[in-house]
Design a protein around this motif. Structure first.
Motif, PDB file in Angstrom:
ATOM      1  N   CYS A  84       9.374  10.172   5.235  1.00 41.90           N
ATOM      2  CA  CYS A  84       9.977   9.907   3.923  1.00 41.90           C
ATOM      3  C   CYS A  84      10.763   8.607   3.902  1.00 41.90           C
ATOM      4  CB  CYS A  84      10.862  11.077   3.505  1.00 41.90           C
ATOM      5  SG  CYS A  84       9.929  12.591   3.159  1.00 41.90           S
ATOM      6  N   GLU A  85      11.249   8.165   5.058  1.00 37.44           N
ATOM      7  CA  GLU A  85      12.008   6.911   5.153  1.00 37.44           C
ATOM      8  C   GLU A  85      11.116   5.674   5.251  1.00 37.44           C
ATOM      9  OE1 GLU A  85      14.511   7.596   8.555  1.00 37.44           O
ATOM     10  OE2 GLU A  85      15.993   8.714   7.370  1.00 37.44           O
ATOM     11  N   LEU A  86       9.817   5.857   5.458  1.00 32.61           N
ATOM     12  CA  LEU A  86       8.923   4.700   5.532  1.00 32.61           C
ATOM     13  C   LEU A  86       8.937   3.969   4.197  1.00 32.61           C
ATOM     14  CD1 LEU A  86       5.841   6.237   7.387  1.00 32.61           C
ATOM     15  CD2 LEU A  86       7.481   4.583   8.316  1.00 32.61           C
ATOM     16  N   PRO A  87       9.078   2.642   4.208  1.00 30.43           N
ATOM     17  CA  PRO A  87       9.161   1.886   2.954  1.00 30.43           C
ATOM     18  C   PRO A  87       7.952   2.087   2.032  1.00 30.43           C
ATOM     19  CG  PRO A  87       9.661   0.464   4.825  1.00 30.43           C
ATOM     20  CD  PRO A  87       9.199   1.785   5.378  1.00 30.43           C
ATOM     21  N   GLU A  88       6.785   2.283   2.608  1.00 34.14           N
ATOM     22  CA  GLU A  88       5.561   2.407   1.814  1.00 34.14           C
ATOM     23  C   GLU A  88       5.290   3.840   1.343  1.00 34.14           C
ATOM     24  OE1 GLU A  88       5.515   1.267   5.003  1.00 34.14           O
ATOM     25  OE2 GLU A  88       5.478  -0.879   4.656  1.00 34.14           O
ATOM     26  N   MET A 100       0.845  -1.185   0.000  1.00 30.33           N
ATOM     27  CA  MET A 100       0.000   0.000   0.000  1.00 30.33           C
ATOM     28  C   MET A 100       0.890   1.248   0.000  1.00 30.33           C
ATOM     29  SD  MET A 100      -2.805   1.174   2.830  1.00 30.33           S
ATOM     30  CE  MET A 100      -1.794   1.926   4.075  1.00 30.33           C
ATOM     31  N   ALA A 101       0.734   2.066  -0.992  1.00 29.03           N
ATOM     32  CA  ALA A 101       1.515   3.297  -1.093  1.00 29.03           C
ATOM     33  C   ALA A 101       0.922   4.367  -0.172  1.00 29.03           C
ATOM     34  CB  ALA A 101       1.516   3.796  -2.529  1.00 29.03           C
ATOM     35  N   LEU A 102       1.801   5.001   0.598  1.00 31.14           N
ATOM     36  CA  LEU A 102       1.369   6.074   1.499  1.00 31.14           C
ATOM     37  C   LEU A 102       1.628   7.425   0.857  1.00 31.14           C
ATOM     38  CD1 LEU A 102       2.765   4.759   4.893  1.00 31.14           C
ATOM     39  CD2 LEU A 102       0.391   4.743   4.138  1.00 31.14           C
ATOM     40  N   ARG A 103       0.677   8.338   1.053  1.00 27.11           N
ATOM     41  CA  ARG A 103       0.787   9.707   0.570  1.00 27.11           C
ATOM     42  C   ARG A 103       0.579  10.637   1.761  1.00 27.11           C
ATOM     43  NH1 ARG A 103       1.402   9.489  -4.478  1.00 27.11           N
ATOM     44  NH2 ARG A 103       0.897  11.623  -5.011  1.00 27.11           N
ATOM     45  N   TRP A 104       0.916  11.905   1.586  1.00 27.30           N
ATOM     46  CA  TRP A 104       0.784  12.879   2.675  1.00 27.30           C
ATOM     47  C   TRP A 104      -0.627  12.926   3.250  1.00 27.30           C
ATOM     48  CZ3 TRP A 104       4.952  14.056   4.994  1.00 27.30           C
ATOM     49  CH2 TRP A 104       6.145  14.234   4.317  1.00 27.30           C
ATOM     50  N   THR A 105      -1.624  12.625   2.459  1.00 30.22           N
ATOM     51  CA  THR A 105      -3.012  12.693   2.927  1.00 30.22           C
ATOM     52  C   THR A 105      -3.408  11.500   3.792  1.00 30.22           C
ATOM     53  OG1 THR A 105      -3.702  11.705   0.822  1.00 30.22           O
ATOM     54  CG2 THR A 105      -3.791  14.110   0.998  1.00 30.22           C
ATOM     55  N   ASP A 106      -2.567  10.494   3.882  1.00 28.28           N
ATOM     56  CA  ASP A 106      -2.860   9.289   4.669  1.00 28.28           C
ATOM     57  C   ASP A 106      -2.352   9.428   6.100  1.00 28.28           C
ATOM     58  OD1 ASP A 106      -3.902   8.031   2.338  1.00 28.28           O
ATOM     59  OD2 ASP A 106      -1.873   7.467   1.734  1.00 28.28           O
ATOM     60  N   SER A 107      -2.785  10.468   6.789  1.00 20.66           N
ATOM     61  CA  SER A 107      -2.211  10.789   8.094  1.00 20.66           C
ATOM     62  C   SER A 107      -2.362   9.660   9.117  1.00 20.66           C
ATOM     63  CB  SER A 107      -2.784  12.097   8.640  1.00 20.66           C
ATOM     64  OG  SER A 107      -4.178  12.037   8.719  1.00 20.66           O
ATOM     65  N   MET A 108      -3.517   9.014   9.188  1.00 20.25           N
ATOM     66  CA  MET A 108      -3.697   7.944  10.171  1.00 20.25           C
ATOM     67  C   MET A 108      -2.834   6.735   9.835  1.00 20.25           C
ATOM     68  SD  MET A 108      -4.723   6.878  12.974  1.00 20.25           S
ATOM     69  CE  MET A 108      -5.933   7.986  13.589  1.00 20.25           C
ATOM     70  N   ASP A 109      -2.765   6.350   8.576  1.00 19.50           N
ATOM     71  CA  ASP A 109      -1.932   5.214   8.183  1.00 19.50           C
ATOM     72  C   ASP A 109      -0.451   5.505   8.428  1.00 19.50           C
ATOM     73  OD1 ASP A 109      -4.103   3.641   7.356  1.00 19.50           O
ATOM     74  OD2 ASP A 109      -4.095   4.549   5.368  1.00 19.50           O
ATOM     75  N   ILE A 110      -0.033   6.728   8.138  1.00 17.96           N
ATOM     76  CA  ILE A 110       1.353   7.126   8.408  1.00 17.96           C
ATOM     77  C   ILE A 110       1.615   7.084   9.908  1.00 17.96           C
ATOM     78  CG2 ILE A 110       2.981   9.057   8.361  1.00 17.96           C
ATOM     79  CD1 ILE A 110       1.774   9.805   5.618  1.00 17.96           C
ATOM     80  N   ALA A 111       0.667   7.577  10.700  1.00 15.43           N
ATOM     81  CA  ALA A 111       0.825   7.579  12.159  1.00 15.43           C
ATOM     82  C   ALA A 111       0.991   6.160  12.695  1.00 15.43           C
ATOM     83  CB  ALA A 111      -0.373   8.267  12.815  1.00 15.43           C
ATOM     84  N   ILE A 112       0.234   5.236  12.175  1.00 12.37           N
ATOM     85  CA  ILE A 112       0.340   3.836  12.604  1.00 12.37           C
ATOM     86  C   ILE A 112       1.718   3.282  12.256  1.00 12.37           C
ATOM     87  CG2 ILE A 112      -0.512   1.491  12.170  1.00 12.37           C
ATOM     88  CD1 ILE A 112      -3.334   2.824  11.851  1.00 12.37           C
ATOM     89  N   GLU A 113       2.180   3.563  11.048  1.00  7.07           N
ATOM     90  CA  GLU A 113       3.503   3.098  10.631  1.00  7.07           C
ATOM     91  C   GLU A 113       4.605   3.708  11.501  1.00  7.07           C
ATOM     92  OE1 GLU A 113       4.297   0.767   8.262  1.00  7.07           O
ATOM     93  OE2 GLU A 113       2.145   0.420   8.098  1.00  7.07           O
TER      94      GLU A 113
END
Length: 66
Positions: free
Chosen positions: A37-41, A1-14
Protein backbone atom coordinates in the motif's frame (compact mmCIF):
# COMPACT_ATOMS: atom_id res chain seq x y z
CA UNK A 1 1.96 2.75 -14.20
CA UNK A 2 -0.76 2.14 -11.63
CA UNK A 3 -0.41 -1.09 -9.66
CA UNK A 4 -3.40 -3.18 -8.61
CA UNK A 5 -3.66 -6.31 -6.46
CA UNK A 6 -3.71 -8.45 -9.61
CA UNK A 7 -0.26 -7.19 -10.67
CA UNK A 8 1.60 -9.64 -8.44
CA UNK A 9 4.82 -9.83 -10.49
CA UNK A 10 5.07 -6.05 -10.94
CA UNK A 11 4.40 -5.53 -7.22
CA UNK A 12 7.04 -8.16 -6.39
CA UNK A 13 9.62 -6.34 -8.51
CA UNK A 14 8.81 -3.04 -6.82
CA UNK A 15 9.06 -4.63 -3.36
CA UNK A 16 12.36 -6.29 -4.27
CA UNK A 17 13.76 -2.89 -5.30
CA UNK A 18 12.29 -1.07 -2.28
CA UNK A 19 13.40 -3.66 0.31
CA UNK A 20 16.53 -5.39 -1.07
CA UNK A 21 17.70 -6.64 2.34
CA UNK A 22 14.42 -8.37 3.25
CA UNK A 23 14.04 -12.12 2.84
CA UNK A 24 10.47 -12.37 1.52
CA UNK A 25 10.18 -15.93 2.81
CA UNK A 26 9.87 -14.66 6.37
CA UNK A 27 7.75 -11.54 5.97
CA UNK A 28 4.47 -11.21 7.86
CA UNK A 29 1.38 -10.57 5.74
CA UNK A 30 0.61 -7.47 7.80
CA UNK A 31 3.99 -5.98 6.84
CA UNK A 32 3.61 -7.13 3.24
CA UNK A 33 0.19 -5.50 2.97
CA UNK A 34 1.49 -2.23 4.41
CA UNK A 35 4.54 -2.15 2.13
CA UNK A 36 2.40 -2.80 -0.93
CA UNK A 37 0.00 0.00 0.00
CA UNK A 38 2.98 2.33 0.54
CA UNK A 39 4.33 1.78 -2.99
CA UNK A 40 4.02 5.08 -4.90
CA UNK A 41 2.46 3.36 -7.93
CA UNK A 42 -0.08 1.34 -5.93
CA UNK A 43 -3.59 2.67 -6.54
CA UNK A 44 -5.95 -0.16 -5.60
CA UNK A 45 -8.32 -0.37 -2.64
CA UNK A 46 -6.33 -1.65 0.39
CA UNK A 47 -9.41 -3.54 1.57
CA UNK A 48 -9.57 -5.68 -1.58
CA UNK A 49 -6.57 -7.81 -0.67
CA UNK A 50 -6.86 -11.36 0.58
CA UNK A 51 -4.55 -13.99 1.99
CA UNK A 52 -4.40 -15.64 -1.44
CA UNK A 53 -3.40 -12.39 -3.16
CA UNK A 54 -0.73 -11.65 -0.57
CA UNK A 55 0.60 -15.19 -0.87
CA UNK A 56 0.83 -14.87 -4.66
CA UNK A 57 2.75 -11.61 -4.30
CA UNK A 58 5.04 -13.16 -1.70
CA UNK A 59 5.78 -16.14 -3.98
CA UNK A 60 6.52 -13.80 -6.90
CA UNK A 61 8.84 -11.78 -4.64
CA UNK A 62 10.64 -14.96 -3.57
CA UNK A 63 11.12 -15.88 -7.24
CA UNK A 64 12.39 -12.36 -8.00
CA UNK A 65 14.85 -12.51 -5.09
CA UNK A 66 16.42 -15.70 -6.43
Amino acid sequence: MALRWTDSMDIAIELYEAHPDVDPQYIRFTDLHRWICELPEFEDDPNKSSEGILEAIQMAWIDEAR
